[in-house]
Motif scaffolding. Structure first.
Motif, PDB file in Angstrom:
ATOM      1  N   MET A   1      53.949  46.937  39.202  1.00 38.13           N
ATOM      2  CA  MET A   1      53.258  47.700  38.182  1.00 38.13           C
ATOM      3  C   MET A   1      52.259  46.726  37.745  1.00 38.13           C
ATOM      4  O   MET A   1      52.679  45.437  37.358  1.00 38.13           O
ATOM      5  CB  MET A   1      54.407  48.329  36.873  1.00 38.13           C
ATOM      6  CG  MET A   1      53.761  48.928  35.880  1.00 38.13           C
ATOM      7  SD  MET A   1      55.760  49.047  34.718  1.00 38.13           S
ATOM      8  CE  MET A   1      57.037  49.965  35.159  1.00 38.13           C
ATOM      9  N   GLN A   2      51.169  47.439  37.296  1.00 34.88           N
ATOM     10  CA  GLN A   2      50.275  46.661  36.111  1.00 34.88           C
ATOM     11  C   GLN A   2      50.749  46.765  35.079  1.00 34.88           C
ATOM     12  O   GLN A   2      50.626  47.509  34.417  1.00 34.88           O
ATOM     13  CB  GLN A   2      48.950  47.594  36.720  1.00 34.88           C
ATOM     14  CG  GLN A   2      48.930  47.241  38.021  1.00 34.88           C
ATOM     15  CD  GLN A   2      46.818  47.468  37.772  1.00 34.88           C
ATOM     16  OE1 GLN A   2      46.657  48.211  37.940  1.00 34.88           O
ATOM     17  NE2 GLN A   2      46.667  46.866  39.306  1.00 34.88           N
ATOM     18  N   SER A   3      49.877  45.664  34.134  1.00 31.61           N
ATOM     19  CA  SER A   3      50.241  45.261  32.710  1.00 31.61           C
ATOM     20  C   SER A   3      49.257  46.117  32.215  1.00 31.61           C
ATOM     21  O   SER A   3      48.441  46.674  32.239  1.00 31.61           O
ATOM     22  CB  SER A   3      50.285  43.734  32.588  1.00 31.61           C
ATOM     23  OG  SER A   3      49.833  43.805  30.420  1.00 31.61           O
ATOM     24  N   GLN A   8      44.849  43.734  35.437  1.00 30.82           N
ATOM     25  CA  GLN A   8      44.013  42.902  36.733  1.00 30.82           C
ATOM     26  C   GLN A   8      42.807  43.537  36.698  1.00 30.82           C
ATOM     27  O   GLN A   8      42.528  44.523  37.985  1.00 30.82           O
ATOM     28  CB  GLN A   8      44.895  43.052  38.364  1.00 30.82           C
ATOM     29  CG  GLN A   8      45.968  43.079  38.208  1.00 30.82           C
ATOM     30  CD  GLN A   8      46.635  41.699  37.281  1.00 30.82           C
ATOM     31  OE1 GLN A   8      45.651  40.831  38.738  1.00 30.82           O
ATOM     32  NE2 GLN A   8      47.884  41.280  37.105  1.00 30.82           N
ATOM     33  N   HIS A  25      48.833  39.629  42.659  1.00 28.71           N
ATOM     34  CA  HIS A  25      49.264  40.558  42.734  1.00 28.71           C
ATOM     35  C   HIS A  25      50.142  40.739  43.110  1.00 28.71           C
ATOM     36  O   HIS A  25      51.115  40.393  44.026  1.00 28.71           O
ATOM     37  CB  HIS A  25      48.373  41.851  43.543  1.00 28.71           C
ATOM     38  CG  HIS A  25      46.722  41.583  43.130  1.00 28.71           C
ATOM     39  ND1 HIS A  25      46.122  41.979  41.520  1.00 28.71           N
ATOM     40  CD2 HIS A  25      45.806  41.004  43.536  1.00 28.71           C
ATOM     41  CE1 HIS A  25      44.796  42.129  41.381  1.00 28.71           C
ATOM     42  NE2 HIS A  25      44.815  40.746  42.754  1.00 28.71           N
ATOM     43  N   GLY A  26      50.911  41.462  42.696  1.00 28.71           N
ATOM     44  CA  GLY A  26      52.623  42.153  42.903  1.00 28.71           C
ATOM     45  C   GLY A  26      53.801  42.405  41.915  1.00 28.71           C
ATOM     46  O   GLY A  26      52.788  43.128  40.384  1.00 28.71           O
ATOM     47  N   ARG A  27      54.120  43.719  42.351  1.00 33.15           N
ATOM     48  CA  ARG A  27      55.181  43.896  40.819  1.00 33.15           C
ATOM     49  C   ARG A  27      55.939  43.069  40.762  1.00 33.15           C
ATOM     50  O   ARG A  27      56.261  41.932  40.503  1.00 33.15           O
ATOM     51  CB  ARG A  27      56.528  44.332  42.509  1.00 33.15           C
ATOM     52  CG  ARG A  27      55.814  45.886  42.994  1.00 33.15           C
ATOM     53  CD  ARG A  27      57.022  46.841  43.721  1.00 33.15           C
ATOM     54  NE  ARG A  27      55.839  47.919  43.867  1.00 33.15           N
ATOM     55  CZ  ARG A  27      56.226  49.004  42.359  1.00 33.15           C
ATOM     56  NH1 ARG A  27      56.544  48.477  41.664  1.00 33.15           N
ATOM     57  NH2 ARG A  27      55.349  50.397  42.520  1.00 33.15           N
ATOM     58  N   MET A  28      56.466  43.370  39.938  1.00 38.78           N
ATOM     59  CA  MET A  28      56.870  43.053  37.910  1.00 38.78           C
ATOM     60  C   MET A  28      58.552  43.179  38.171  1.00 38.78           C
ATOM     61  O   MET A  28      58.548  44.117  37.747  1.00 38.78           O
ATOM     62  CB  MET A  28      56.324  42.788  36.630  1.00 38.78           C
ATOM     63  CG  MET A  28      56.628  41.092  36.233  1.00 38.78           C
ATOM     64  SD  MET A  28      55.101  41.252  34.656  1.00 38.78           S
ATOM     65  CE  MET A  28      53.581  40.357  35.731  1.00 38.78           C
ATOM     66  N   SER A  29      59.611  42.530  37.694  1.00 39.76           N
ATOM     67  CA  SER A  29      60.298  43.624  37.118  1.00 39.76           C
ATOM     68  C   SER A  29      60.666  43.795  35.885  1.00 39.76           C
ATOM     69  O   SER A  29      59.767  43.525  35.337  1.00 39.76           O
ATOM     70  CB  SER A  29      61.912  41.517  37.111  1.00 39.76           C
ATOM     71  OG  SER A  29      61.743  41.115  36.523  1.00 39.76           O
ATOM     72  N   ALA A  30      61.391  45.092  35.634  1.00 45.37           N
ATOM     73  CA  ALA A  30      61.196  45.017  34.889  1.00 45.37           C
ATOM     74  C   ALA A  30      61.467  44.276  33.317  1.00 45.37           C
ATOM     75  O   ALA A  30      60.634  44.931  32.176  1.00 45.37           O
ATOM     76  CB  ALA A  30      61.893  46.451  34.001  1.00 45.37           C
ATOM     77  N   GLU A  33      58.401  42.327  32.582  1.00 44.36           N
ATOM     78  CA  GLU A  33      57.660  43.797  31.950  1.00 44.36           C
ATOM     79  C   GLU A  33      57.657  43.973  30.614  1.00 44.36           C
ATOM     80  O   GLU A  33      56.550  44.115  29.888  1.00 44.36           O
ATOM     81  CB  GLU A  33      57.673  44.808  33.044  1.00 44.36           C
ATOM     82  CG  GLU A  33      56.294  46.466  32.406  1.00 44.36           C
ATOM     83  CD  GLU A  33      55.154  45.881  32.901  1.00 44.36           C
ATOM     84  OE1 GLU A  33      53.953  46.353  32.758  1.00 44.36           O
ATOM     85  OE2 GLU A  33      55.329  45.184  34.151  1.00 44.36           O
TER      86      GLU A  33
END
Ligand code: SAM
Length: 230
Positions: A1-3, A8, A25-30, A33
């Motif tokens: 997810m993008q912040s 980005q 780039h990559g997904r981030m855990s909740a 986040e």
């Protein structure tokens, strides 16, 4: 997810200097986040009035910038081990800075701040001149291919910014496990003419990339470039 806070964007188009970091780039855990949205802004220097004098912001006489702080082990260790030191951890690496603010919050550290972005901007325009005691550059990206050498951090432009940011007796420490990078850095620093250089006078902190270098059996080299008052 993008912040939603730190989109980005393309760092190349934003920055006239050559980019010195890998885009990740990559997904981030909740959970991460949450830290990104709720905790990181509390540590960021982005919104402080410029020029930023960290000694005043943190009410500390001794200021250290960890430029390219990675997972933040060194910045955190510095801040935790000596409450009289103020620390600025700079990196574009979101997960690393989240680790910094998570741990700093757990430990109740009030002497550490962050910049989530290109540290060149901080040194160029943000800091009060002659306000930093030490700039630590630990295991910067070596950009080993010759065609990528221009992306290495240690350049005449970077050194000019370092000279401007450092107090009269301040110093930059540089550590790498890339022998060609070390040789070129020694040459560039010498030709800059603003530093007295010494070797091996510092106990190198055990960072993520230091551990990696040890694991790979790499030779680790360090120098300390103290600003001269010429
Ligand atoms: C190889 S890692 C080393 C991290 C850490 N110092 C260590 O020793 O484990 C280099 C770090 O520098 C960061 N970096 C490179 N250029 C940067 C810049 N211009 N501004 C902020 N961070 C940068 C990268 O994102 C990366 O996290």
């Amino acid at each position: 997810m993008q912040s939603p806070i730190y989109p980005q964007s393309d760092p190349v188009s934003e920055h006239p200097h050559i980019r010195t970091f890998h885009a990740r780039h990559g997904r981030m855990s909740a959970r991460r986040e949450q830290s990104l949205i709720l905790l990181l802004p509390k540590f960021e220097i982005t919104n402080l009035e410029r020029p930023v004098d960290l000694a005043k912001v943190l009410d500390k006489d001794f200021i250290v910038v960890d430029f390219g702080s990675g997972m933040g082990t060194h910045a955190l260790q510095l801040a935790q081990s000596d409450p009289s030191v103020g620390v600025l951890a700079i990196d574009v690496h979101t997960v690393g800075l989240i680790a910094v603010v998570d741990t700093a919050t757990e430990l109740g550290l009030s002497n550490i701040r962050t910049h989530h972005g290109d540290g060149m901007d901080v040194l160029k325009d943000w800091m009060t001149p002659a306000s930093v005691n030490e700039i630590h550059v630990l295991f910067p990206d070596p950009w080993p291919k010759a065609r990528h050498h221009k992306r290495r951090l240690i350049t005449p432009l970077f050194l000019d910014l370092v000279v401007n940011a450092l107090k009269p007796d301040g110093r930059m420490v540089f550590v790498t496990d890339d022998e060609s990078y070390f040789e070129s850095a020694v040459t560039i620093i010498a030709s800059c003419g603003n530093f007295d250089v010494t070797f091996s006078d510092w106990e190198i902190p055990i960072t993520t990339y230091h551990q990696r270098a040890i694991r790979l059996g790499h030779k680790i080299s360090q120098l300390s470039a103290r600003k001269t008052n010429a």
